[in-house]
Design an enzyme around this catalytic site. Structure first.
Site, short mmCIF file in Angstrom:
data_model
loop_
_atom_site.label_atom_id
_atom_site.label_comp_id
_atom_site.label_asym_id
_atom_site.label_seq_id
_atom_site.Cartn_x
_atom_site.Cartn_y
_atom_site.Cartn_z
N SER A 1 0.81 -1.22 0.00
CA SER A 1 0.00 0.00 0.00
C SER A 1 0.84 1.27 0.00
O SER A 1 0.40 2.30 -0.51
CB SER A 1 -0.94 0.01 1.22
OG SER A 1 -0.19 -0.12 2.42
N GLY B 1 -2.15 -4.19 0.95
CA GLY B 1 -2.33 -5.39 1.75
C GLY B 1 -1.38 -6.51 1.41
O GLY B 1 -1.39 -7.56 2.07
N ASN C 1 3.48 -5.33 5.74
CA ASN C 1 2.34 -6.15 6.17
C ASN C 1 2.80 -7.44 6.85
O ASN C 1 2.06 -7.99 7.68
CB ASN C 1 1.46 -6.47 4.96
CG ASN C 1 0.70 -5.24 4.48
OD1 ASN C 1 0.05 -4.56 5.25
ND2 ASN C 1 0.83 -4.94 3.19
N ASP D 1 -5.14 6.90 9.81
CA ASP D 1 -4.81 5.59 10.37
C ASP D 1 -3.45 5.58 11.07
O ASP D 1 -3.10 4.60 11.74
CB ASP D 1 -4.85 4.50 9.30
CG ASP D 1 -3.85 4.72 8.16
OD1 ASP D 1 -2.99 5.62 8.27
OD2 ASP D 1 -3.94 3.99 7.16
N HIS E 1 -0.24 5.21 7.01
CA HIS E 1 0.04 5.60 5.63
C HIS E 1 0.27 7.10 5.50
O HIS E 1 -0.45 7.89 6.13
CB HIS E 1 -1.12 5.18 4.72
CG HIS E 1 -1.32 3.70 4.68
ND1 HIS E 1 -2.19 3.04 5.53
CD2 HIS E 1 -0.76 2.75 3.90
CE1 HIS E 1 -2.16 1.74 5.27
NE2 HIS E 1 -1.30 1.54 4.28
#
Length: 210
Positions: free
Chosen positions: A29, A66, A94, A182, A185
């Site tokens: 991502s 992801g 991840n 979040d 990011h």
């Protein structure tokens, strides 16, 4: 006469190799530009930065939100099409978030670099600085896999994707203005800082191709 002809051949040869360099940015991502308008993501901003520097290069967005290192390994084969000259590898975030064994991450990234080596493309490996969520031994093992692989395959290493943010923010608290809600990011401004920091290394990657 012959000497002048030789010089002319060398000059002509040099220009013949000055063709557009195609770079595949293989990642998750962070590469894909999660949560951002398309133009604000990492690859478009990197492309714009390179254009400003006068670099004759095209960056392909091979980021999948992801994706783990295993996902990257599963698609590196079709990412490395014949027109790709170089590859930026930014994977592992991840894996860390899921608490995967760093040995598995290392094996997957090893496979990706092996594929790049077989395809004879220039590569830039991008590492990650992670938290101590799973203990200091895990943190050391995870962060250490990147320099180990860079040395094994003799490829340049950019130690931490967020290095530019850390340098500008100074402290963890100062990074919030560069992150999305979040807290993971980067936002548009955060990506711009990241690109400005890693950009010179990408220019070196392009020069290595030429």
């Amino acid at each position: 006469m012959l000497r002048n002809l030789s010089i002319a051949v060398l000059i002509t040869t040099g220009f013949a190799h000055a063709e557009t360099v195609t770079i595949a940015a293989l990642g998750d991502s962070l590469t894909a530009g999660y949560g951002l308008p398309q133009a604000d993501g990492f690859v478009p901003q990197l492309q714009a930065w390179l254009d400003e520097q006068g670099a004759d290069a095209v960056v392909l967005n091979a980021g999948v939100s992801g994706d783990t290192s295993a996902g990257g390994l599963s698609r590196v084969g079709w990412t490395l099409t014949p027109d790709v000259d170089a590859m930026i590898v930014t994977l592992g975030g991840n894996d860390f978030l899921r608490g995967l064994d760093p040995l598995i991450t290392r094996q997957n990234l090893d496979g990706i670099l092996q594929a790049g080596q077989a395809a004879e493309v220039e590569m830039l490996l991008v590492g990650l600085q992670v938290g101590g969520n799973y203990g200091l031994d895990y943190k050391a093992a995870f962060e250490g896999l990147y320099p180990a692989l860079a040395e094994k395959y003799d490829v340049p290493l950019y130690p931490d994707f967020a290095a530019g943010l850390r340098a500008v923010a100074g402290m963890q608290e100062g990074m919030s203005e560069f992150l999305q809600a979040d807290g993971i990011h980067p936002n548009k401004d955060g990506v711009a800082v990241i690109v400005a920091a890693i950009g010179p290394r990408v220019l070196e990657l392009i020069e290595a191709v030429e």
